[in-house]
Design a protein around this motif. Sequence first.
Motif, short mmCIF file in Angstrom:
data_model
loop_
_atom_site.label_atom_id
_atom_site.label_comp_id
_atom_site.label_asym_id
_atom_site.label_seq_id
_atom_site.Cartn_x
_atom_site.Cartn_y
_atom_site.Cartn_z
N GLU A 93 0.79 -1.23 0.00
CA GLU A 93 0.00 0.00 0.00
C GLU A 93 0.82 1.28 0.00
OE1 GLU A 93 -3.46 1.18 0.76
OE2 GLU A 93 -3.75 -0.47 -0.60
N SER B 90 -7.17 3.93 -2.91
CA SER B 90 -6.90 2.50 -3.06
C SER B 90 -7.93 1.77 -3.92
CB SER B 90 -6.91 1.81 -1.69
OG SER B 90 -5.83 2.22 -0.93
N TYR C 72 -7.66 -1.50 -6.93
CA TYR C 72 -8.00 -2.92 -6.75
C TYR C 72 -9.12 -3.31 -7.72
CZ TYR C 72 -5.10 -2.99 -2.55
OH TYR C 72 -4.03 -2.93 -1.69
N HIS D 226 -9.67 -3.35 -0.28
CA HIS D 226 -8.46 -3.97 -0.82
C HIS D 226 -8.74 -5.35 -1.41
CE1 HIS D 226 -5.70 -1.32 1.95
NE2 HIS D 226 -6.34 -0.62 1.04
N THR E 223 -3.67 -10.18 -0.50
CA THR E 223 -3.74 -8.90 0.22
C THR E 223 -3.38 -9.11 1.67
OG1 THR E 223 -5.56 -8.19 -1.23
CG2 THR E 223 -5.23 -6.95 0.79
N HIS F 294 -0.04 0.10 5.04
CA HIS F 294 -1.08 1.13 5.13
C HIS F 294 -1.07 1.82 6.50
CE1 HIS F 294 -5.06 2.98 5.42
NE2 HIS F 294 -5.10 2.94 4.11
N ASP G 282 -0.60 -0.67 -4.53
CA ASP G 282 -1.83 -0.20 -5.17
C ASP G 282 -1.62 1.16 -5.81
OD1 ASP G 282 -1.68 1.17 -2.70
OD2 ASP G 282 -3.86 1.37 -2.58
#
Length: 416
Positions: A62, A95, A99, A165, A206, A214, A249
């Motif tokens: 992230e 984000s 995704y 995500h 993920t 993150h 991402d």
Amino acid sequence: MLCKQSLVTLLGGLALTFAQTSSEQYPSQAEIEAAQASVLPHSPVSNVRGLAFNRFVNIWLENTDFEAAANDPHLSKLAKKGLLLTNYFAVTHPSEPNYCAAAGGDTFGMDNDDFLQVPANVSTIADMFDVKNIAWGEYQEHLPYPGYQGFRYPESGPNDYVRKHNPSILYDSVTQDATRLRQIKNFTTFYDDLKHHRLPQYSFVTPNMTNDAHDTNITFAGAWSYKFLAELLENEYFTKDTLILLTFDENDTYEIGNNIYSILLGGAVPKHLIGKKDDTFYTHYSIIASLSANWGLPSLGRWDCGANILSFLAEKIGYVNYEVDTSNMNLNETYPGPLSSGDISTFTPNWPAPLTRGACSAGHGILKVVQNTWKHLAATYNYTSPVPYDAASGYNVGVKYHRKLGRGRVESHITK
Ligand SMILES: *[C@@H]1O[C@H](CO)[C@@H](O)[C@H](O)[C@H]1NC(C)=O
Ligand SMILES: *[C@@H]1O[C@H](CO)[C@@H](O)[C@H](O)[C@H]1NC(C)=O
Ligand SMILES: *[C@@H]1O[C@H](CO)[C@@H](O)[C@H](O)[C@H]1NC(C)=O
Ligand SMILES: *[C@@H]1O[C@H](CO)[C@@H](O)[C@H](O)[C@H]1NC(C)=O
Ligand SMILES: *[C@@H]1O[C@H](CO)[C@@H](O)[C@H](O)[C@H]1NC(C)=O
Ligand SMILES: *[C@@H]1O[C@H](CO)[C@@H](O)[C@H](O)[C@H]1NC(C)=O
Ligand SMILES: *[C@@H]1O[C@H](CO)[C@@H](O)[C@H](O)[C@H]1NC(C)=O
């Protein structure tokens, strides 16, 4: 955008009804417990040979700028074991639309991380894989049970699993299918599938909000990645003919472009490329195009259609990738669409129509289900371009790209 309609989803024979009042929807505690007791993970196995790899593992961290990732000691150690992609771009911020793009080939104008759903007439890579019965799966750390559709889990406390995500869960064409839902699993099942040699040929991985940087930083996520991968790279079953993409991402600085540090790893990386760099222009859409090229699968007819293909694979199919002048390119935002949060009264938020005719960069045309659903409509965007753009809103117009077609012939374009 709030999804206020009542949402009833069949899940392994179990009806889950989400609360209707907020944009963050959750099954009730009783429904969670019932599902945990009854919904079993589904781990189909297939062995369809690909041109450049037999398995693809897509791992996303992230919000990290290219330079910050490049300076991380663990990530640079990993880069030495594989091929560094220096010119790979995320497709927007924040984000969720990135995704979303990884599964369906478009952002649909999404500019937020809300509880959003893409209607069932929009296809994803799940439809693509079905053409040849190629097994796919997702591994979402701490997903409480296969196919959980809540906004996050646990519902409160520090961030752990988050829906934003999770690429496939955003699509009704996945969530309306109880079998597909059961292919969206957690890390416990990953290790179980690894142990029993039933990993799918495509998976999306993920890590939770702690491990993916993150809620921590790149030092933490770099160490996590190294620990996660070092062991797997030593596992012959896991790594043989496998291509792993470790990427992000999006980058962290919204005001500038969106170049993200990306590494290809695993037994499918050609030996002569190990420790090297590849400066071909790629986006998240390039991965879908590369999956099509590798397994001979038709395109979704969206931004995957014209995307560049991983160069060592492109060479095998004789496709010439485009070189893109990124100086004028703003992949830090997207065009308006049905999932935009802004004032949608200023435009018609129709669901964008995909391309239904053409070969696409991978050369295998467009999925039948996409053709049948959308053929009466003209494509909303020029999805044959390697750079996403929208002439109507002026998004990303004026980006130059070209390719050298041999014998001195150069094909040049500008998005307009
Ligand atoms: C992961 O999924 C399995 C199988 O559905 C479930 O039994 C387990 O409780 C889940 N583990 C975690 C950590 O959420
Ligand atoms: C994220 O996962 C790790 C294990 O991989 C765990 O130690 C950590 O507590 C999790 N983070 C949260 C906030 O639950
Ligand atoms: C990440 O956080 C840890 C712990 O706070 C710190 O030691 C480290 O220097 C940080 N890394 C970066 C790149 O800022
Ligand atoms: C994207 O980048 C452009 C050019 O630097 C900048 O003007 C714009 O504000 C950025 N967009 C966002 C959403 O940050
Ligand atoms: C974010 O991406 C842009 C390219 O689009 C790049 O110039 C920039 O260096 C990246 N951010 C950082 C600080 O690495
Ligand atoms: C796709 O579904 C959306 C939402 O239900 C609908 O508005 C649109 O008309 C449909 N498009 C096609 C081509 O079926
Ligand atoms: C769309 O993109 C393709 C491929 O880059 C290009 O050849 C074509 O001219 C573009 N079409 C339009 C209408 O701009």
